[in-house]
Design an enzyme around this catalytic site. Sequence first.
Site, short mmCIF file in Angstrom:
data_model
loop_
_atom_site.label_atom_id
_atom_site.label_comp_id
_atom_site.label_asym_id
_atom_site.label_seq_id
_atom_site.Cartn_x
_atom_site.Cartn_y
_atom_site.Cartn_z
N LYS A 21 0.84 -1.20 0.00
CA LYS A 21 0.00 0.00 0.00
C LYS A 21 0.87 1.25 0.00
O LYS A 21 0.65 2.17 -0.79
CB LYS A 21 -0.90 -0.02 1.24
N GLY A 99 -8.27 -7.06 3.62
CA GLY A 99 -9.19 -7.14 4.76
C GLY A 99 -8.67 -7.90 5.96
O GLY A 99 -9.37 -8.04 6.96
N MET A 101 -5.96 -7.26 7.89
CA MET A 101 -5.41 -6.49 8.98
C MET A 101 -6.18 -5.20 9.16
O MET A 101 -7.18 -4.99 8.50
CB MET A 101 -3.94 -6.27 8.75
N GLU A 740 10.97 -48.11 -12.39
CA GLU A 740 10.27 -47.85 -11.13
C GLU A 740 10.80 -48.66 -9.95
O GLU A 740 10.15 -48.73 -8.91
CB GLU A 740 8.76 -48.05 -11.30
N THR A 762 6.86 -42.94 -10.99
CA THR A 762 7.34 -42.31 -9.76
C THR A 762 6.62 -42.80 -8.52
O THR A 762 7.15 -42.71 -7.42
CB THR A 762 7.22 -40.78 -9.85
N ASN A 763 5.40 -43.32 -8.68
CA ASN A 763 4.70 -43.81 -7.49
C ASN A 763 5.42 -45.01 -6.90
O ASN A 763 5.76 -45.04 -5.72
CB ASN A 763 3.25 -44.18 -7.83
N TYR A 846 9.41 -35.91 -21.47
CA TYR A 846 8.00 -35.56 -21.35
C TYR A 846 7.43 -36.02 -20.02
O TYR A 846 7.99 -36.94 -19.39
CB TYR A 846 7.18 -36.16 -22.50
P1 ADP Z 1 -7.63 -2.46 3.61
O1 ADP Z 1 -6.20 -2.78 3.50
O2 ADP Z 1 -8.40 -3.35 4.49
O3 ADP Z 1 -8.26 -2.21 2.27
P2 ADP Z 1 -7.34 0.39 3.88
O4 ADP Z 1 -6.21 0.89 4.67
O5 ADP Z 1 -7.18 0.39 2.42
O6 ADP Z 1 -7.71 -1.07 4.40
O7 ADP Z 1 -8.60 1.23 4.28
C1 ADP Z 1 -9.88 0.84 3.91
C2 ADP Z 1 -10.65 2.00 3.35
O8 ADP Z 1 -10.66 3.10 4.23
C3 ADP Z 1 -10.06 2.57 2.09
O9 ADP Z 1 -10.48 1.88 0.97
C4 ADP Z 1 -10.65 3.96 2.07
O10 ADP Z 1 -11.93 3.91 1.50
C5 ADP Z 1 -10.73 4.30 3.53
N1 ADP Z 1 -9.61 5.18 3.87
C6 ADP Z 1 -8.39 4.87 4.31
N2 ADP Z 1 -7.64 5.96 4.50
C7 ADP Z 1 -8.41 7.01 4.17
C8 ADP Z 1 -8.21 8.42 4.13
N3 ADP Z 1 -7.06 8.97 4.48
N4 ADP Z 1 -9.24 9.18 3.72
C9 ADP Z 1 -10.41 8.61 3.35
N5 ADP Z 1 -10.67 7.32 3.37
C10 ADP Z 1 -9.68 6.51 3.77
MG MG Z 2 4.11 -48.83 -11.03
MG MG Z 3 -7.67 -1.00 0.94
#
Ligand code: ADP
Ligand code: MG
Ligand code: MG
Length: 866
Positions: A21, A99, A101, A740, A762-763, A846
């Site tokens: 990111k 999603g 973390m 084999e 190979t088995n 092959y």
């Molecule tokens: P994930 O990795 O779970 O996608 P993000 O860090 O991308 O989490 O955040 C999820 C959402 O939060 C982003 O898609 C965005 O819509 C919103 N978001 C994050 N940072 C900002 C920001 N500085 N301003 C506005 N929206 C934000």
């Molecule tokens: Mg055999």
């Molecule tokens: Mg995101």
Amino acid sequence: MKQIYVFAEGNMEMRALLGGKGANLAEMTNLGLPVPPGFTMTTAACHDYQQQHALSDTLLAELDEHLQALEQATGKRFDDPTAPLLVSVRSGAPISMPGMMDTILNIGLNDQTVQALATLTADTRFAYDSYRRLLAMFGNVVYGLSESAFDDVLTAIKQEKGYTSDLALTTDDLKRIIQAFKQLYTDAGKSFPQSPKAQILAAIVAVFESWNNRRAVIYRRENHIPEDLGTAVNVQTMVFGNAGEDSGTGVAFTRDPATGKRALFGEYLLNAQGEDVVSGVRTPQPVAVLHEQMPEVYDQLAAIATTLEQHYRDMQDLEFTIEHGELYLLQARNGKRTPAAAVKIAVDLVNEGLIDRQEALMRIEPKSLSDMLHPEFDPQALAAHDVLATGLPASPGAATGEVYFTAAEAKAAHEAGHQVILMRQDTSPEDIEGMIVSQAIVTARGGMTSHAAVVARGMGATGVVGMHALSVDEHAKTATVGDIVLHEGDWVSVDGTTGHLYRGRITTTAAMVKESLATLLDWAKAASRMGVYTNADTPKDLQQALAFGADGIGLTRTEHMFFQPERLLQMRRLILAKDAEGRKAPLAALEKMQEQDFYDLYRLATGKSVTIRLLDPPLHEFLPHDLREINEVANELGLEQNQLRERMAALKEVNPMLGHRGDRLAVTFPDIYAMQVRAMMHAVFRLADEGVTVTPHIMIPLTNSETELRWVRRLVSNEIEQMTSAKGIQVTYEVGTMIETPRACVTADAIANAADFFSFGTNDLTQLTFGYSRDDVGSFLPAYLEKKILPADPFQTVDTEGVGTLMKMAIDKGRATKSQLPIGVCGEVGGDPDSVAFFDSIGVSYVSCSPYRVPVARLAAAQATL
Ligand code: ADP
Ligand code: MG
Ligand code: MG
């Protein structure tokens, strides 16, 4: 060392340090795209934190500097009573884990600044809406308060007021909600820190900690992502998608992630923030509607999409926010896609001149190809079923299974051997374990970019989302559509291409290779050294493999042909006969049947090589097992029961896999092999009469020495020569051997004198090299894998060290005798990508594998050469 980079200091090459990111926010900033300013704390800082369980003093000092710089850059200040600075604190690992973390938005709001924001924007509702979101996210991420506790407060107030949407909440409602949220903190013995700085620090620590949360750990295990990468943290100025009807937030793909079709694809919600789009809470609008609602913003987004695709040379997944008609980019990354979309996109990008063929071949994960060869519902069976409900076709495929309503129940049912379909109101990252084991995922809510849709596509599972007619009650363990009620364990069928849900099991038909895959496989074939053949015992298998581009048959196991009932009877007659005289009639019957088998295969293969292996398994496999069967067989064959038992006792072996099988049968019962050869030749003659020339490749199993192979070879060629001279035609044929046993590997130079080709089984070779009975490994192999005494199951991925060394020796010795000796591999590992790469490196000519693995092996073979 520097532990924080402002966005302008980074670039996309720095993903190990800045996370995906952060690296892409940096890259986009430097491309001049509208990215809200911010900075990234490195993965090195995360490692540091993991060791010390605290943020170091140097890091804290650096953070202070950067927070001040951000205040200067934005002209706003933290805790400022008139223009407060608000930020998000966002996780971001080097490899994307959507999603998994945590991220917290609206940091910097407190009881004072919320009012400042209200005054500043002249929008009180918006300010309080942002604050309640902060309280919920912060409580959940930092203190582990349950998300549903916050949801329940919201739902209760909505119910009380009779609202259907969050948008109906008034400022006063929101203030009440904020009070109730604070009470949740108090109940848990916590309090929400009013100081923005304290909020930021707590959020950073929480993001670092979230690297080790349970769902992230499971996701990494499932996707083979190393445990020690750590996550970066991005601190970014907030922009507001929830600032009114001229604001919004969305997710877009530069191409359709389900099919790969080229078009801006995505969804957005007006007056919404952050996770609202993907969480499935409100069902978003397709991005095409934005074209009508805000044409300028749409055009700008489309232009940015093109810029980014050209720049990254791949399909991108974008997160954007519109604040009062102004577009901001918050994330870009290579988009997750279905295997089918991956292939189409790679091939299209070559045709568009963005990448070359080699890169296209390298971009596709060979294993994923077997996932895209989805069977389809049999059209006739389908016509007999009514569509129960329709949702959005999020991930293609045709799946059938028993329905379960929670991830845990789906997982348990799968472990008990059931084929399951997970049906939920919507899914969250917590459901990952249940999703992994499901044939299909169906949700009542959510759009094409919802969590369920993204995960289904990533796993190659069938997915249908946003099926509004469906209502799932996980507590009652039912789902309803109109007046129809589905109960846990009921069979349903799901079509991920049309989005249809059906009751019951619908039969499926063979998969076909679609246009782009055919192109990719052609490129792969042109690029590879090794050929890819199929293991096929029936015309059906062969047909499927030919559709997948197999070069021919590398292995036909003739014994499988004897297990059909009328043949089994003849086989038993044969085995149980007292003498050569008694064997004549069953042999003649079997010969006729085999002739037809071979004829069908040769004809279908037209011109491609077909290797047929003579009978291999121990004879007792063909005999009856239980009392009832013994009775029946005795009756059928007109034998006394005890006569039969005596014969059976005589054939019984202590170690059948090391016993009377393979070419050992030829030595003791030469007439069986002779029969098979005659059947083959009759088929060849029939085809010759039809004007089709066949060169039979005859393969002898389990050879241990040159002398042994010569003996069997003489048996085979005598038979052929007698028949061809009687018929008065010439037939070229080859007689080769399976390699084999360890002894065959060690004496391969001698064996090659008598062989026209080799093919590693190979088995058996693995079984004999390790001394592991393949049928008994279940009792100990899992423990070896778990305790890491073995790196992998050697029956799945070739053991390069032991078995591989023997193979290499056999190849070198064989080719020392015959430099052009063709050498194949048949057996499970012939379709395993890692093994294929190894075989290429030791000079195998092959591989031969089951039909559905032909495309996998083909791509792996190409990648091994590139
Ligand atoms: P994930 O990795 O779970 O996608 P993000 O860090 O991308 O989490 O955040 C999820 C959402 O939060 C982003 O898609 C965005 O819509 C919103 N978001 C994050 N940072 C900002 C920001 N500085 N301003 C506005 N929206 C934000
Ligand atoms: Mg055999
Ligand atoms: Mg995101």
